[in-house]
Design a protein around this motif. Structure first.
Motif, PDB file in Angstrom:
ATOM      1  N   ARG A 130      -7.450  25.987  39.767  1.00 55.66           N
ATOM      2  CA  ARG A 130      -6.952  24.817  39.051  1.00 55.66           C
ATOM      3  C   ARG A 130      -5.816  25.248  38.122  1.00 55.66           C
ATOM      4  NH1 ARG A 130     -11.593  21.917  36.459  1.00 55.66           N
ATOM      5  NH2 ARG A 130     -12.482  22.292  38.524  1.00 55.66           N
ATOM      6  N   ILE A 131      -4.878  24.331  37.914  1.00 60.24           N
ATOM      7  CA  ILE A 131      -3.738  24.626  37.057  1.00 60.24           C
ATOM      8  C   ILE A 131      -3.527  23.469  36.091  1.00 60.24           C
ATOM      9  CG2 ILE A 131      -2.576  26.106  38.741  1.00 60.24           C
ATOM     10  CD1 ILE A 131      -0.791  23.784  39.492  1.00 60.24           C
ATOM     11  N   GLY A 132      -2.890  23.737  34.981  1.00 60.97           N
ATOM     12  CA  GLY A 132      -2.675  22.710  33.967  1.00 60.97           C
ATOM     13  C   GLY A 132      -1.675  21.663  34.430  1.00 60.97           C
ATOM     14  N   ASP A 133      -1.988  20.396  34.156  1.00 59.40           N
ATOM     15  CA  ASP A 133      -1.092  19.331  34.604  1.00 59.40           C
ATOM     16  C   ASP A 133       0.209  19.282  33.794  1.00 59.40           C
ATOM     17  OD1 ASP A 133      -1.991  18.286  32.225  1.00 59.40           O
ATOM     18  OD2 ASP A 133      -2.929  16.502  33.085  1.00 59.40           O
ATOM     19  N   ARG A 134       0.294  20.073  32.737  1.00 61.63           N
ATOM     20  CA  ARG A 134       1.542  20.189  31.976  1.00 61.63           C
ATOM     21  C   ARG A 134       2.166  21.577  32.143  1.00 61.63           C
ATOM     22  NH1 ARG A 134       3.037  15.081  30.468  1.00 61.63           N
ATOM     23  NH2 ARG A 134       1.203  13.910  29.740  1.00 61.63           N
ATOM     24  N   THR A 135       1.329  22.598  32.374  1.00 59.39           N
ATOM     25  CA  THR A 135       1.834  23.977  32.376  1.00 59.39           C
ATOM     26  C   THR A 135       2.240  24.465  33.768  1.00 59.39           C
ATOM     27  OG1 THR A 135      -0.412  24.855  32.623  1.00 59.39           O
ATOM     28  CG2 THR A 135       0.433  24.564  30.375  1.00 59.39           C
ATOM     29  N   TRP A 136       1.976  23.688  34.831  1.00 62.07           N
ATOM     30  CA  TRP A 136       2.338  24.145  36.180  1.00 62.07           C
ATOM     31  C   TRP A 136       3.820  24.473  36.274  1.00 62.07           C
ATOM     32  CZ3 TRP A 136       6.212  21.501  38.481  1.00 62.07           C
ATOM     33  CH2 TRP A 136       6.465  20.179  38.067  1.00 62.07           C
ATOM     34  N   VAL A 137       4.635  23.799  35.497  1.00 61.34           N
ATOM     35  CA  VAL A 137       6.077  23.950  35.599  1.00 61.34           C
ATOM     36  C   VAL A 137       6.528  25.366  35.229  1.00 61.34           C
ATOM     37  CG1 VAL A 137       6.651  23.268  33.241  1.00 61.34           C
ATOM     38  CG2 VAL A 137       8.243  22.759  35.090  1.00 61.34           C
ATOM     39  N   ASP A 138       5.693  26.109  34.488  1.00 56.59           N
ATOM     40  CA  ASP A 138       6.070  27.465  34.095  1.00 56.59           C
ATOM     41  C   ASP A 138       5.825  28.496  35.190  1.00 56.59           C
ATOM     42  OD1 ASP A 138       6.683  26.544  31.509  1.00 56.59           O
ATOM     43  OD2 ASP A 138       4.572  26.699  30.916  1.00 56.59           O
ATOM     44  N   GLU A 139       5.050  28.139  36.211  1.00 52.54           N
ATOM     45  CA  GLU A 139       4.572  29.154  37.147  1.00 52.54           C
ATOM     46  C   GLU A 139       5.663  29.698  38.067  1.00 52.54           C
ATOM     47  OE1 GLU A 139       1.815  30.329  36.506  1.00 52.54           O
ATOM     48  OE2 GLU A 139       1.246  28.769  35.087  1.00 52.54           O
ATOM     49  N   TRP A 140       6.795  29.011  38.149  1.00 50.09           N
ATOM     50  CA  TRP A 140       7.912  29.503  38.970  1.00 50.09           C
ATOM     51  C   TRP A 140       9.097  29.921  38.088  1.00 50.09           C
ATOM     52  CZ3 TRP A 140       4.487  25.778  40.417  1.00 50.09           C
ATOM     53  CH2 TRP A 140       3.800  26.013  41.621  1.00 50.09           C
ATOM     54  N   ASN A 141       8.807  30.192  36.821  1.00 54.10           N
ATOM     55  CA  ASN A 141       9.771  30.807  35.906  1.00 54.10           C
ATOM     56  C   ASN A 141      11.080  30.040  35.781  1.00 54.10           C
ATOM     57  OD1 ASN A 141       7.971  33.122  35.558  1.00 54.10           O
ATOM     58  ND2 ASN A 141       8.559  33.652  37.650  1.00 54.10           N
ATOM     59  N   GLY A 142      10.978  28.701  35.893  1.00 53.93           N
ATOM     60  CA  GLY A 142      12.151  27.863  35.718  1.00 53.93           C
ATOM     61  C   GLY A 142      13.069  27.798  36.921  1.00 53.93           C
ATOM     62  N   LEU A 143      12.655  28.369  38.062  1.00 51.86           N
ATOM     63  CA  LEU A 143      13.501  28.358  39.260  1.00 51.86           C
ATOM     64  C   LEU A 143      13.522  26.961  39.861  1.00 51.86           C
ATOM     65  CD1 LEU A 143      15.140  30.031  41.374  1.00 51.86           C
ATOM     66  CD2 LEU A 143      12.986  30.227  42.648  1.00 51.86           C
ATOM     67  N   ALA A 144      14.713  26.387  39.987  1.00 52.69           N
ATOM     68  CA  ALA A 144      14.851  25.095  40.655  1.00 52.69           C
ATOM     69  C   ALA A 144      14.725  25.304  42.167  1.00 52.69           C
ATOM     70  CB  ALA A 144      16.209  24.478  40.319  1.00 52.69           C
ATOM     71  N   PRO A 145      14.100  24.356  42.869  1.00 58.93           N
ATOM     72  CA  PRO A 145      13.611  23.041  42.451  1.00 58.93           C
ATOM     73  C   PRO A 145      12.129  23.024  42.082  1.00 58.93           C
ATOM     74  CG  PRO A 145      13.544  23.176  44.815  1.00 58.93           C
ATOM     75  CD  PRO A 145      14.024  24.525  44.338  1.00 58.93           C
ATOM     76  N   PHE A 146      11.572  24.207  41.752  1.00 64.50           N
ATOM     77  CA  PHE A 146      10.153  24.293  41.411  1.00 64.50           C
ATOM     78  C   PHE A 146       9.973  24.146  39.906  1.00 64.50           C
ATOM     79  CE2 PHE A 146      11.271  26.906  45.047  1.00 64.50           C
ATOM     80  CZ  PHE A 146      10.451  26.402  46.033  1.00 64.50           C
ATOM     81  N   ASP A 147      10.818  23.335  39.299  1.00 59.37           N
ATOM     82  CA  ASP A 147      10.829  23.181  37.854  1.00 59.37           C
ATOM     83  C   ASP A 147      10.444  21.744  37.492  1.00 59.37           C
ATOM     84  OD1 ASP A 147      13.057  21.863  38.767  1.00 59.37           O
ATOM     85  OD2 ASP A 147      14.513  23.091  37.665  1.00 59.37           O
ATOM     86  N   ARG A 148      10.860  21.318  36.303  1.00 55.13           N
ATOM     87  CA  ARG A 148      10.471  19.984  35.825  1.00 55.13           C
ATOM     88  C   ARG A 148      10.948  18.868  36.746  1.00 55.13           C
ATOM     89  NH1 ARG A 148       6.536  19.250  32.560  1.00 55.13           N
ATOM     90  NH2 ARG A 148       7.320  20.833  31.104  1.00 55.13           N
TER      91      ARG A 148
END
Length: 723
Positions: free
Chosen positions: A424-442
């Motif tokens: 399970r992953i945080g519904d707010r913190t998942w965005v950090d798991e790809w270190n800001g690499l687009a398109p895996f970002d916000r």
């Protein structure tokens, strides 16, 4: 600069008098920890250029556990490289091991226990290890320091490249999290972020090496030192700067007109030599292989729908033989070692200069030999394509490698895979798991919301985890479908007794036939004796002949603008800088005479037949540009058409005045091509996206807006056939 033990074995075990230019140039930046892209022709020593410095770092810095990952696009390439890398690591008392889908579970269990210093694998198998409950992924990968990506251009040009980048970002997070407790002095922000993994790409010639290296660095781009190392290669020139240059190697262009004639030429030429023949379809491989065997030529076959055992037997037998031919698709284009080749033959033409360079590089490895390739074209269109391709190559141009745009379906896949990895992953913190690499970002938030709404993800207490819809669609066989990026065409396994021969298209098992149902596979004809529809298998026995071959293929975007324009130049009289046989030269002149009304150096042509039943706009712009133009022209274009690289059909009553009025500002309002349900089915994980996003993703990939704009800026000439 290399470690003394590595240096000792280079001199005494390998008995090398020195390093090649690429190997020498790579030592300093790789020992310094820089990311790098190593470029050299096939057999240019790229593997050693990367591994000798990395093994030197491993020994000098006393890396422990699995510290190096060596990623390849093909299992066969991994199998081929493993003995070499096991030898090199053994010099230091270290170990190397291979892990992919064909490795038995007993060997995987041993790898989990012993944790080799170098692990050779594919990105898909790497992700399978990350999500597997049998692998302690945190413990196993915590010591990774360097990642070597072989044949990186083969990844970067399609969705496997986006998948590779995303998995490496997850690996960076995992390594950083595991290192943090052992390094209390590390600043918290850095410890929680991405680890400093050294990433090294190996590639043949590409048109944009700097951009390719920045792409490979992922979130490290602009933050970590990076260097392109390519001392063996000349600078690549853009198409507008091309000028004729005498190419190296023995290249010849011939026209033979049929597979049967190609087999006769191959049987007569270069007897006693080892020849590798490339075809760009499995069907042609099978037909040519059968024809060659019928002429008494020792022939082996290799393509992706043959069983792994069948391919292995062919490649091993070919490696050991002398007077023989192996007929293959692009499966043998990459660096798989099939022994010391004498000749490369190309049936028709590849669609890229880069692919041709890979194939050409299979020859000329022995001292005193020259790189060579004989083109045997089967059709007039293939003859013109080969002429255009060779003109581009002779002028020093190579395609840039560009990642497909907007990989939203890979974002959806990664979110699901990461939930499997972490439970399970945080519904707010998942965005950090790809270190800001687009398109895996916000920017992926709409995809996350859709995954929750559609039941692919469940949400509870601020956490996300795999939902029932993901389990229903991808959960069989331990979610193995979730780690495969491409949708495989439906195929039936073909068995002779207990031996698997390969796989075939089910259409061959359902088409009405008179008499026995015959298949062509592994260069031999087979009679179907039984079909197991439930388990998708069919059983066969040998037949004397008459078998048919067929496979469903998904489109790859088609011919480029540059190659289509080079074909137009060939029709206008530009000869490639290579010898043409008499029959090739004669046929090319005939083709030019037959196309006088559809090519013009000063722009594009709109040509109508005398009876006004057919109007074609000859753009010579490539398939993606022509799809874009059809979508943008609206009712001016024939809606019931599939544009090719050369032309598209227009409404039969289009006049010059109507054309000028309707297209005056068209370049400023271009549309994306229409997406069919069949095309969308080839985009894996499209069901995990909102329908409009899935269609927009594929439409963007089917378009070529810059080429379409360039065409619209050119003059248009109206003419009639026979005028």
């Amino acid at each position: 600069m290399l470690h003394p033990v590595v240096l000792h074995h280079i001199v005494n075990t390998l008995q090398w008098p020195g390093l090649r230019p690429l190997q020498e140039a790579a030592v300093a930046p790789l020992l310094a920890g820089s990311d790098a892209l190593l470029l050299a022709p096939t057999a240019g020593g790229k593997t050693e250029a990367a591994t000798f410095p990395i093994l030197s770092r491993m020994a000098a810095e006393n890396w422990q556990g699995t510290s190096v990952l060596y990623l390849c696009p093909l299992k066969a390439l991994l199998n081929n490289l493993t003995p070499r890398l096991a030898t090199y690591t053994g010099w230091l008392g270290r170990q190397a091991a291979v892990w992919h889908g064909d490795v038995p579970e007993s060997r995987r269990a041993r790898i989990r226990r012993e944790r080799p210093d170098v692990l050779l694998t594919t990105p898909e198998s790497l992700e399978a290890m990350l999500v597997s409950v049998r692998t302690d992924h945190r413990g196993f990968f915590s010591g990774v320091r360097a990642v070597i990506v072989d044949e990186v251009h083969a990844f970067a040009g399609d969705d496997r490249g986006w998948h590779l980048l995303a998995v490496l970002e997850r690996l960076r997070r995992l390594v950083a999290a595991e290192r943090a407790p052992a390094a209390p002095a590390t600043p918290p922000a850095e410890a929680a972020g991405a680890a400093e993994l050294q990433v090294i790409g190996l590639s043949a010639t590409v048109g944009n090496p700097g951009e390719l290296l920045r792409w490979l660095q992922g979130s490290g781009a602009g933050r970590r030192p990076a260097q392109v190392v390519a001392p063996d290669l000349p600078a690549v020139r853009p198409p507008q700067a091309l000028s004729p240059a005498p190419p190296a190697g023995e290249i010849e262009l011939d026209y033979v007109g049929s597979v049967t004639n190609a087999a006769k030429v191959l049987a007569a030429l270069h007897r006693g030599e080892k020849r590798l023949v490339f075809c760009d379809s499995k069907k042609t491989v099978e037909e040519l292989g059968q024809a060659l065997r019928g002429l008494g030529v020792t022939t082996f076959l290799s393509h992706a729908s043959l069983s792994a055992e069948e391919r292995r037997r062919s490649e091993e037998a070919f490696t050991e033989a002398r007077d023989c031919v192996i007929v293959a698709t692009s499966t043998l284009e990459l660096g798989i070692d099939v022994g010391d080749l004498d000749r490369v033959v190309q049936i028709n033409a590849p669609t890229t200069v880069a692919s041709f360079l890979q194939r050409l590089g299979r020859t000329g490895r022995r001292a005193g030999t020259t790189r060579n390739c004989l083109f045997l074209t089967l059709t007039e269109s293939a003859l013109v394509q080969a002429a255009g391709l060779l003109s581009l190559w002779g002028s020093g141009w190579v395609e840039p490698v560009v990642a497909p745009p907007e990989p939203r379906h890979i974002v959806a896949q990664q979110l699901l895979a990461y939930c499997l990895q972490e439970n399970r992953i945080g519904d707010r913190t998942w965005v950090d798991e790809w270190n800001g690499l687009a398109p895996f970002d916000r920017s992926a938030e709409p995809i996350v919301r859709h995954l929750v709404r559609a039941g692919y993800l469940d949400s509870d207490g601020g956490m996300l985890f795999v939902g029932p819809e993901a389990e229903r669609r991808f959960g069989h066989r331990h979610f193995s479908e979730l780690t495969a990026v491409f949708t495989a065409a439906p195929e039936f396994t073909v068995l002779h007794g207990r031996d698997e021969i390969g796989r075939t298209d089910p259409v061959l098992l359902t088409d009405p036939v008179e008499g026995p149902r015959l298949l062509l596979l592994a260069g031999r004809s087979w009679r179907v004796t039984h079909i197991d529809w439930k388990r998708r298998r069919c059983f066969v026995e040998p037949a004397a002949g008459g078998g048919r071959a067929r496979w469903l293929t998904y489109g790859d975007g088609g011919m480029s603008f540059e190659l289509a324009r080079a074909m137009r130049d060939a029709l206008l009289g530009a000869d490639p800088p290579v010898p043409l046989t008499r029959r090739a030269a004669d046929r090319l002149e005939t083709v030019r005479d037959n196309h006088l009304n559809v090519v013009h150096q000063g722009g594009t042509m709109i040509v109508r037949t005398e009876d006004l039943t057919d109007v074609r706009w000859w753009t010579w712009a490539g398939e993606r540009a022509n799809r874009t133009l059809v979508a943008s022209l609206g009712d001016l274009a024939d809606p019931l058409q599939t544009p090719n690289a050369a032309y598209l059909r227009l409404r039969t009553d289009v006049t010059s005045a109507v054309w000028k009025a309707s297209t005056a500002d068209l370049a400023s309002r271009l549309c994306l091509p229409q997406v069919t349900d069949e095309a969308l089915a080839g985009l894996k994980f499209n069901t995990a996206l909102p329908p409009r996003l899935a269609e927009a993703t594929l439409a963007t990939r089917l378009a070529d807006l810059p080429a379409a704009t360039a065409v619209l800026r050119e003059p248009v000439r109206f003419t009639a056939l026979g005028a």
